[in-house]
Design an enzyme around this catalytic site. Structure first.
Site, short mmCIF file in Angstrom:
data_model
loop_
_atom_site.label_atom_id
_atom_site.label_comp_id
_atom_site.label_asym_id
_atom_site.label_seq_id
_atom_site.Cartn_x
_atom_site.Cartn_y
_atom_site.Cartn_z
N SER A 4 -3.51 1.42 -1.08
CA SER A 4 -2.90 0.40 -0.22
C SER A 4 -1.60 1.07 0.12
O SER A 4 -1.03 1.72 -0.48
CB SER A 4 -2.48 -0.77 -0.86
OG SER A 4 -1.86 -1.80 -0.13
N CYS A 5 -1.08 0.81 1.55
CA CYS A 5 0.14 0.98 1.87
C CYS A 5 1.10 -0.17 1.96
O CYS A 5 2.33 0.17 2.27
CB CYS A 5 0.23 1.66 3.01
SG CYS A 5 -0.37 1.08 4.53
N ASN A 6 0.54 -1.12 1.52
CA ASN A 6 1.34 -2.52 1.68
C ASN A 6 1.31 -3.08 0.27
O ASN A 6 0.44 -3.73 -0.06
CB ASN A 6 0.67 -3.32 2.86
CG ASN A 6 1.79 -4.57 3.18
OD1 ASN A 6 2.36 -5.13 2.13
ND2 ASN A 6 1.65 -4.97 4.59
#
Length: 51
Positions: A4-6
């Site tokens: 994930s980047c969030n």
């Protein structure tokens, strides 16, 4: 594995998955060292269902 980047989306999704998967490890990964963004890699293990 979950990447994930969030962080807020990651937290929501892990909360939704906790009845089926257990978190084994969470690790930040700086894929873009020239930016402020950090990816998060989560190792998940499927929980054995009781029958």
């Amino acid at each position: 594995m979950y990447v994930s980047c969030n962080p807020s989306t990651l937290a929501k999704d892990i909360a939704d998955l906790k009845t089926v998967y257990a978190v084994e490890r969470i690790r930040p990964f700086d894929m873009f060292s020239q930016t402020q963004h950090v990816e998060t890699i989560v190792s998940l293990r499927r929980i054995q269902s009781k029958k």
